[in-house]
Design a protein around this motif. Structure first.
Motif, PDB file in Angstrom:
ATOM      1  N   ALA A 103       0.799  -1.229   0.000  1.00 33.13           N
ATOM      2  CA  ALA A 103       0.000   0.000   0.000  1.00 33.13           C
ATOM      3  C   ALA A 103       0.835   1.285   0.000  1.00 33.13           C
ATOM      4  CB  ALA A 103      -0.973  -0.002   1.170  1.00 33.13           C
ATOM      5  N   PRO A 104       1.869   1.399   0.816  1.00 31.78           N
ATOM      6  CA  PRO A 104       2.612   2.665   0.835  1.00 31.78           C
ATOM      7  C   PRO A 104       3.290   3.003  -0.489  1.00 31.78           C
ATOM      8  CG  PRO A 104       3.104   1.356   2.794  1.00 31.78           C
ATOM      9  CD  PRO A 104       2.371   0.462   1.842  1.00 31.78           C
ATOM     10  N   SER A 111     -10.273   0.045  -1.466  1.00 33.57           N
ATOM     11  CA  SER A 111     -10.989  -1.149  -1.008  1.00 33.57           C
ATOM     12  C   SER A 111     -12.404  -1.099  -1.535  1.00 33.57           C
ATOM     13  CB  SER A 111     -11.005  -1.245   0.527  1.00 33.57           C
ATOM     14  OG  SER A 111     -11.769  -0.184   1.086  1.00 33.57           O
ATOM     15  N   VAL A 112     -12.975  -2.263  -1.723  1.00 32.16           N
ATOM     16  CA  VAL A 112     -14.367  -2.396  -2.140  1.00 32.16           C
ATOM     17  C   VAL A 112     -15.106  -3.117  -1.028  1.00 32.16           C
ATOM     18  CG1 VAL A 112     -15.948  -3.324  -3.858  1.00 32.16           C
ATOM     19  CG2 VAL A 112     -13.681  -2.512  -4.560  1.00 32.16           C
ATOM     20  N   CYS A 113     -16.233  -2.560  -0.616  1.00 36.95           N
ATOM     21  CA  CYS A 113     -17.081  -3.216   0.381  1.00 36.95           C
ATOM     22  C   CYS A 113     -16.288  -3.506   1.660  1.00 36.95           C
ATOM     23  CB  CYS A 113     -17.674  -4.486  -0.241  1.00 36.95           C
ATOM     24  SG  CYS A 113     -19.049  -5.224   0.654  1.00 36.95           S
ATOM     25  N   SER A 114     -16.364  -4.739   2.179  1.00 36.99           N
ATOM     26  CA  SER A 114     -15.675  -5.076   3.426  1.00 36.99           C
ATOM     27  C   SER A 114     -14.178  -5.242   3.244  1.00 36.99           C
ATOM     28  CB  SER A 114     -16.271  -6.348   4.033  1.00 36.99           C
ATOM     29  OG  SER A 114     -16.177  -7.428   3.126  1.00 36.99           O
ATOM     30  N   GLY A 115     -13.665  -4.993   2.040  1.00 37.56           N
ATOM     31  CA  GLY A 115     -12.221  -4.921   1.866  1.00 37.56           C
ATOM     32  C   GLY A 115     -11.611  -3.841   2.732  1.00 37.56           C
ATOM     33  N   ALA A 116     -12.440  -2.903   3.213  1.00 35.65           N
ATOM     34  CA  ALA A 116     -11.956  -1.867   4.140  1.00 35.65           C
ATOM     35  C   ALA A 116     -11.381  -2.497   5.406  1.00 35.65           C
ATOM     36  CB  ALA A 116     -13.098  -0.919   4.497  1.00 35.65           C
ATOM     37  N   PHE A 117     -11.922  -3.628   5.826  1.00 32.43           N
ATOM     38  CA  PHE A 117     -11.389  -4.293   7.012  1.00 32.43           C
ATOM     39  C   PHE A 117      -9.968  -4.784   6.765  1.00 32.43           C
ATOM     40  CE2 PHE A 117     -15.852  -4.258   7.920  1.00 32.43           C
ATOM     41  CZ  PHE A 117     -15.947  -4.210   9.300  1.00 32.43           C
ATOM     42  N   LEU A 118      -9.700  -5.215   5.543  1.00 26.02           N
ATOM     43  CA  LEU A 118      -8.354  -5.662   5.199  1.00 26.02           C
ATOM     44  C   LEU A 118      -7.375  -4.486   5.240  1.00 26.02           C
ATOM     45  CD1 LEU A 118      -6.456  -7.897   4.321  1.00 26.02           C
ATOM     46  CD2 LEU A 118      -7.276  -7.608   1.969  1.00 26.02           C
ATOM     47  N   LEU A 119      -7.782  -3.350   4.684  1.00 29.21           N
ATOM     48  CA  LEU A 119      -6.930  -2.166   4.759  1.00 29.21           C
ATOM     49  C   LEU A 119      -6.741  -1.723   6.211  1.00 29.21           C
ATOM     50  CD1 LEU A 119      -8.046   0.138   1.790  1.00 29.21           C
ATOM     51  CD2 LEU A 119      -6.430  -1.767   1.810  1.00 29.21           C
ATOM     52  N   ALA A 120      -7.814  -1.809   6.987  1.00 29.13           N
ATOM     53  CA  ALA A 120      -7.717  -1.412   8.397  1.00 29.13           C
ATOM     54  C   ALA A 120      -6.767  -2.320   9.163  1.00 29.13           C
ATOM     55  CB  ALA A 120      -9.106  -1.432   9.033  1.00 29.13           C
ATOM     56  N   ALA A 121      -6.869  -3.625   8.929  1.00 37.79           N
ATOM     57  CA  ALA A 121      -5.992  -4.572   9.622  1.00 37.79           C
ATOM     58  C   ALA A 121      -4.532  -4.346   9.259  1.00 37.79           C
ATOM     59  CB  ALA A 121      -6.405  -6.003   9.278  1.00 37.79           C
ATOM     60  N   ALA A 122      -4.293  -3.842   8.053  1.00 39.47           N
ATOM     61  CA  ALA A 122      -2.928  -3.571   7.605  1.00 39.47           C
ATOM     62  C   ALA A 122      -2.445  -2.192   8.049  1.00 39.47           C
ATOM     63  CB  ALA A 122      -2.852  -3.683   6.088  1.00 39.47           C
ATOM     64  N   GLY A 123      -3.284  -1.446   8.742  1.00 41.71           N
ATOM     65  CA  GLY A 123      -2.894  -0.132   9.234  1.00 41.71           C
ATOM     66  C   GLY A 123      -3.037   0.987   8.225  1.00 41.71           C
ATOM     67  N   VAL A 124      -3.591   0.684   7.046  1.00 47.67           N
ATOM     68  CA  VAL A 124      -3.680   1.685   5.975  1.00 47.67           C
ATOM     69  C   VAL A 124      -4.695   2.777   6.311  1.00 47.67           C
ATOM     70  CG1 VAL A 124      -4.220   2.029   3.530  1.00 47.67           C
ATOM     71  CG2 VAL A 124      -2.994  -0.026   4.261  1.00 47.67           C
ATOM     72  N   LEU A 125      -5.717   2.454   7.090  1.00 46.39           N
ATOM     73  CA  LEU A 125      -6.784   3.413   7.366  1.00 46.39           C
ATOM     74  C   LEU A 125      -6.611   4.142   8.694  1.00 46.39           C
ATOM     75  CD1 LEU A 125      -9.953   1.428   6.167  1.00 46.39           C
ATOM     76  CD2 LEU A 125      -8.510   3.021   4.885  1.00 46.39           C
ATOM     77  N   ASP A 126      -5.520   3.937   9.383  1.00 53.26           N
ATOM     78  CA  ASP A 126      -5.317   4.591  10.679  1.00 53.26           C
ATOM     79  C   ASP A 126      -5.431   6.111  10.539  1.00 53.26           C
ATOM     80  OD1 ASP A 126      -4.869   2.124  11.744  1.00 53.26           O
ATOM     81  OD2 ASP A 126      -2.710   2.361  12.003  1.00 53.26           O
ATOM     82  N   GLY A 127      -6.344   6.704  11.316  1.00 55.33           N
ATOM     83  CA  GLY A 127      -6.502   8.148  11.321  1.00 55.33           C
ATOM     84  C   GLY A 127      -7.181   8.720  10.093  1.00 55.33           C
ATOM     85  N   ARG A 128      -7.737   7.867   9.251  1.00 56.18           N
ATOM     86  CA  ARG A 128      -8.344   8.337   8.004  1.00 56.18           C
ATOM     87  C   ARG A 128      -9.873   8.255   8.047  1.00 56.18           C
ATOM     88  NH1 ARG A 128      -4.755   8.979   3.815  1.00 56.18           N
ATOM     89  NH2 ARG A 128      -2.720   7.970   4.012  1.00 56.18           N
TER      90      ARG A 128
END
Length: 329
Positions: A103-104, A111-128
């Motif tokens: 990602a970086p 992300s599409v749909c619940s793919g947001a959880f995958l980004l979140a688990a990877a730390g991509v969505l921290d503070g966003r």
């Protein structure tokens, strides 16, 4: 000059929703047919081990590569699919770590749909700011409190990170990315081919507001709720709602309190505010025209409703989230 391709890595896993992947893929493919040889898209399906995956519907999707073998520097767009079985994806260390690594380096991560959880688990969505399927927004906010979840958005852009709402919203997001890359005419042409809106009217509240309610199947207000969401500008005064539900006004109010945890008037007001928000974001209609189209008696009535529901007036809301503001950003 040689052909310059934008590599789009589509992250797939067992149990994913097929449309989360093939929907955006078809949008990118449509654009490539128009711009081939000039920043076309090259689609790469990547799985944790490089093997084919079986989607939640049972369809098998072949892989082009294993995620650990993908070179981070070569990615233009990283897209994480979702699905009902996303819990299994979160438990796959290879999958999460690959997203965290890739990602970086990608120009943009989606992300599409619940793919947001995958980004979140990877730390991509921290503070966003982010969104996901309407049915999972509360869970995303609960698990990852640093994320500001915007439950009614079809998609959310926060810097180089994009998240979309449920399933078909991934196509809306992909179309917006195509417009960013190649302009509105290419996006309009792709939308016409795929028989979809260039910009879908309304947020996902048009799907979630009614569906999230607890009214049981035999409730006399089930059809009434549907009618309000389908036509926010209609006559939804309590006497009219009671007549359509074939109950007394007093009984209607009691049913709303027990099954929807609000009053009929407040439910109608919220639906109208959501409809007005969508118009303010997507159109340049005057505020009084938006008010009339969404069932408010006047612009001042809409302003007061916005302040009650959103804490901000319509003019200020448009200044923050309107289409012109997004284009400038």
């Amino acid at each position: 000059m040689g052909r310059r391709e934008r590599q789009v890595v589509l992250v797939a896993f067992d149990g994913m929703q097929a449309l989360d992947l093939v929907g955006p893929a078809d949008v990118f493919d449509g654009a490539t047919r128009l711009v081939a040889g000039d920043a076309a898209y090259r689609l790469v399906v990547a799985t944790p081990d490089g093997r084919a995956v079986r989607t939640g519907s049972g369809l098998r999707i072949a892989a082009d590569a294993a995620l650990p073998d993908i070179t981070a520097a070569g990615i233009d767009t990283l897209v994480a699919a979702g699905g009902l079985s996303f819990e299994g994806a979160l438990a796959d260390v290879r999958l999460v770590e690959s997203v965290r690594r890739l990602a970086p380096a990608a120009r943009r991560t989606c992300s599409v749909c619940s793919g947001a959880f995958l980004l979140a688990a990877a730390g991509v969505l921290d503070g966003r700011r982010a969104t996901t399927h309407w049915a999972a927004c509360a869970e995303l906010a609960r698990r990852y409190p640093s994320i500001r979840v915007e439950a009614d958005r079809i998609f959310v852009r926060d810097g180089a990170v994009f998240t979309s709402a449920g399933v078909t919203a991934g196509m809306d997001l992909a179309l917006a990315l195509v417009e960013d890359d190649h302009g509105p005419e290419v996006a309009r042409t792709v939308a016409r081919w795929l028989v979809m809106f260039v910009q879908r009217p309304g947020g996902q509240s048009q799907f979630s507001e009614r569906l999230a309610l607890a009214a049981p199947s035999g409730s006399p207000i089930r059809a009434v709720l549907d009618e309000v969401v389908a036509d926010p500008a209609g006559d939804h005064r309590v006497p009219s709602l009671a007549r359509r539900a074939a109950v007394s006004e007093r009984h209607l109010t009691r049913i709303f309190a027990e099954q929807v945890q609000t009053t009929p008037a407040r439910f109608v007001e919220r639906v109208r505010v959501e409809a007005a928000r969508s118009l303010l974001e997507a159109e340049r209609l005057p505020v009084d025209a938006v008010a009339a189209r969404c069932g408010f008696g006047s612009a001042e009535t809409m302003r007061r409703a916005f302040l009650r529901v959103l804490g901000v007036g319509p003019t200020d809301y448009r200044a923050r989230f309107g289409r012109a503001e997004r284009s400038a950003a």
